[in-house]
Each structure stands twice: as structure tokens, then as C-alpha cells.
Design an enzyme around this catalytic site. Structure first.
Site, PDB file in Angstrom:
ATOM      1  CG  ASP A 199      43.430  35.383  34.637  1.00 27.66           C
ATOM      2  OD1 ASP A 199      43.679  35.363  35.865  1.00 27.66           O
ATOM      3  OD2 ASP A 199      43.791  36.313  33.909  1.00 27.66           O
ATOM      4  CG  ASP A 200      40.183  37.424  36.382  1.00 29.79           C
ATOM      5  OD1 ASP A 200      40.047  37.355  37.616  1.00 29.79           O
ATOM      6  OD2 ASP A 200      41.201  37.889  35.831  1.00 29.79           O
ATOM      7  CG  HIS A 212      46.053  31.855  37.090  1.00 28.79           C
ATOM      8  ND1 HIS A 212      47.344  32.306  37.313  1.00 28.79           N
ATOM      9  CD2 HIS A 212      45.288  32.970  37.043  1.00 28.79           C
ATOM     10  CE1 HIS A 212      47.345  33.621  37.383  1.00 28.79           C
ATOM     11  NE2 HIS A 212      46.097  34.051  37.217  1.00 28.79           N
ATOM     12  CD  GLU A 216      48.761  39.230  33.113  1.00 29.63           C
ATOM     13  OE1 GLU A 216      47.620  39.123  32.664  1.00 29.63           O
ATOM     14  OE2 GLU A 216      49.016  39.287  34.337  1.00 29.63           O
ATOM     15  N   GLY A 256      48.267  41.976  40.348  1.00 25.06           N
ATOM     16  CA  GLY A 256      48.031  43.409  40.194  1.00 25.06           C
ATOM     17  C   GLY A 256      48.969  44.059  39.204  1.00 25.06           C
TER      18      GLY A 256
END
Length: 332
Positions: free
Chosen positions: A278-279, A12, A200, A170
Site C-alpha cells: 500500500d504506502d 498495490h 475498506e 481517497g
């Protein structure tokens, strides 16, 4: 801490959430894009977390500058290429990089299919140079509505042979999964795997929708599953993989602190769960950081960390033969 005999994976990992600050700076100046700072040091707080954000939507604003500088397809290709370099430098044996082609295209009206092609080309160039395997996951960004997601899907399906799965990301609260029923029917009909951000920002019902309506076999984050015992039982029984991203969950204020993160509850319930970043560009972390905090802040043993590491390999969207090859590579 990280077991060198087990493949290290990150499943992810948002490609468009991992743009180097220096790259943002250089692309901004190259294309005459007004940046919100006069130096690299001043730019960092606009694109990286300096503490916690109030919610997921505020967190996602950090990504906006990362895509604001994608003024042409060469910039897109560069970012994709650098993502592979970054993943390899962090010691990953395998990564699944996900991206939203419309999100990357929208600031400069780039062709969506062209963005998909540029990402594929950049990733291929990186893989040729480094000892890492990479698969791509397309994203439909629900925040932009059903029609924009349809356009993203068209661009992805035009290159379905280079994509392993589709994701829905999103604003989970504003755009529930059932709005995208037909989109994901097409995804499944095309033979792609399905993962979805769910549980989430929204509750367990969002995860049920992702599984029963969208056909997800993996869930991104999924922290709110712990409030639904039947869902936890279902996840364990049907081996629905949870892509856990502890630091991201902290940064988005999805959880208050590491010590209250539900990771251990998932493991105790027998749910298939692995660690991811994730990011990483926004959170300024690497995959080793996630293993460190799970050990130091959550008290996981090395044996439990090895289970998480192995779970990641088992959850990966790859063929059994590729999985065996990945294990064999580490056994040498």
C-alpha cells in the site's frame, strides 16, 4: 518464507505514499518549504505511522508532507525514480506503482500532464538501471471531487500507452463510486484496466459499485466483502483479484489486529488474493514484512504463502506473454 522460484510482486503500491524521509527533508530545504520538524528524526513521526491512526482519512494525512515538497517536476521525477530503486532493493521482480497526478501537483500548481510525464520519465530511468519490471496505474483521487478527477483522467489518457490501469482512491465514504460512472466509461473505452479502492472504509456495496458500475477486475483492500456471502461467491467465481494490504489495514484501523484480518477467509472461499504494501513509506515496511506477519501473526504455512505469491503474479495487469517471461526469469 518467500519462494525464490516464484516472481515476487507488489501490485498495490502508492508511489506518492512512498517518499523517503531523507528525500522529504532534502526537497523541503532545497525549495525553502517549511517542514514541521528540525531534524530527520523529528520529521519521521509526521510522515510515518507510529502506531495506529483513528481512520483512513487520518492515515492519509501522513502522505500530505510527501507531496508538499514536490515543488517542481524534477522533484516528481526524483520521487518516481527512487520508488523504482526502492522496489528493486526489496527484491521485487515486478511492481505496479500507482499515483494521483492532481494530488502530486496541487501544492505547487504543477501541470497535471507534466506530473504524469515526470513520473513516467523517472520510472523509466529507474528500470533502465535495475533488474525489475514496472507498470504504472493512474489514480483519480475521489476526495477532490468529480472535476479534479476529470483533470487527472485527461492527464493520464494523454499518456495512455505508458499506463496499464486506472484506480479510484481517497474518501470512499464521502465520494461513492457511482459519482464517477462517466469517468470510468472513458477509462474502459481507452482500453485501460480498472482497479478501485473499495470495501475498506465503506461496506460491500462499495465493492459491488466498483465491479458493476466502474468495471473493476481488481479491488484494493476489500476487507468488508466478508460480510456479504453473495459477494464472496461472486469474487471467487469471476476471479476478481483482491489487493490485500494487511499492515495498512491495521494502521488505518480498518481491522483491529492481524489475527482478525479476513485474509484467511478470502483464501478459504477461493478468492484470488495477493499481498501488497500500500504506502510502504508511511507504514515503514517492505513486502517481506507482509509475508512475515502473515506467517507469524496469522499462522499461514509456507505453502499458503507461496499461493499468495503466485496469486500476485496471476492478478498482475500484464500480458500473458509478459507473465510467462516473468515466470521463466525465475526458473533460470
Amino acid at each position: 518464507m518467500i519462494d525464490k522460484t516464484i516472481p515476487l510482486v507488489d501490485l498495490h503500491r502508492h508511489l506518492d505514499g512512498n517518499v523517503n524521509v531523507k528525500t522529504i527533508w532534502e526537497l523541503g530545504h532545497q525549495h525553502g518549504i517549511q517542514l514541521p520538524a528540525n531534524s530527520l528524526e523529528e520529521l519521521a513521526p509526521f510522515v510515518q505511522i507510529q502506531g495506529k491512526e483513528n481512520n483512513l482519512v487520518d492515515f492519509l494525512k501522513k502522505l500530505d508532507w510527501m507531496v508538499a515538497v514536490l515543488a517542481d517536476l524534477d522533484a516528481v521525477k526524483r520521487v518516481a525514480y527512487e520508488n523504482v530503486i526502492d522496489a528493486a532493493s526489496q527484491g521485487l521482480d515486478y511492481a505496479e506503482l500507482r499515483f494521483s497526478p492532481y494530488y502530486m501537483a496541487m501544492n505547487h500548481n504543477l501541470p497535471i500532464e507534466g506530473v504524469v510525464e515526470a513520473v513516467i520519465d523517472g520510472v523509466r530511468a529507474g528500470v533502465k538501471e535495475h533488474d525489475i519490471s514496472v507498470n504504472l496505474i493512474g489514480i483519480m483521487s475521489r476526495s477532490f471531487g468529480q472535476e479534479k478527477c476529470r483533470l487527472e483522467l485527461e492527464g493520464i489518457l494523454a499518456h495512455r500507452d505508458s499506463i496499464v490501469a486506472m484506480d479510484l482512491a481517497g474518501d470512499e465514504l464521502g465520494f461513492p463510486g457511482d459519482l464517477f460512472t462517466e469517468h470510468f466509461k472513458r477509462v474502459r473505452d481507452a482500453g485501460l484496466q480498472v482497479t478501485a479502492h473499495a470495501g475498506e472504509a465503506a461496506g460491500a456495496e462499495s465493492m459491488w459499485q466498483a465491479i458493476n458500475i466502474l468495471g473493476a477486475t481488481r479491488i484494493g483492500h476489500g476487507v468488508n466483502a466478508i460480510h456479504d456471502p453473495k459477494l464472496m461467491e461472486y469474487l471467487a467465481k469471476h476471479r476478481i483479484g483482491i489487493e490485500s494490504c494487511p499492515t495498512s489495514n491495521l494502521h488505518t484501523s480498518t481491522v483491529k489486529d492481524y489475527d482478525v484480518h479476513p485474509l484467511r477467509k478470502f483464501m478459504d472461499a477461493g478468492v484470488l488474493i495477493g499481498l501488497n504494501t500500500d504506502d510502504p513509506g508511511v507504514s515503514a515496511i517492505d513486502i517481506a514484512h507482509e509475508y512475515r506477519v502473515v506467517k507469524s501473526e496469522m499462522g499461514f504455512s509456507d505453502s499458503q504463502l507461496a499461493t499468495l505469491q503466485r496469486n500476485g503474479v496471476e492478478m498482475a495487469f500484464m500480458s500473458d506473454s509478459d507473465r510467462k517471461a516473468l515466470y521463466a526469469k525465475k526458473a533460470k
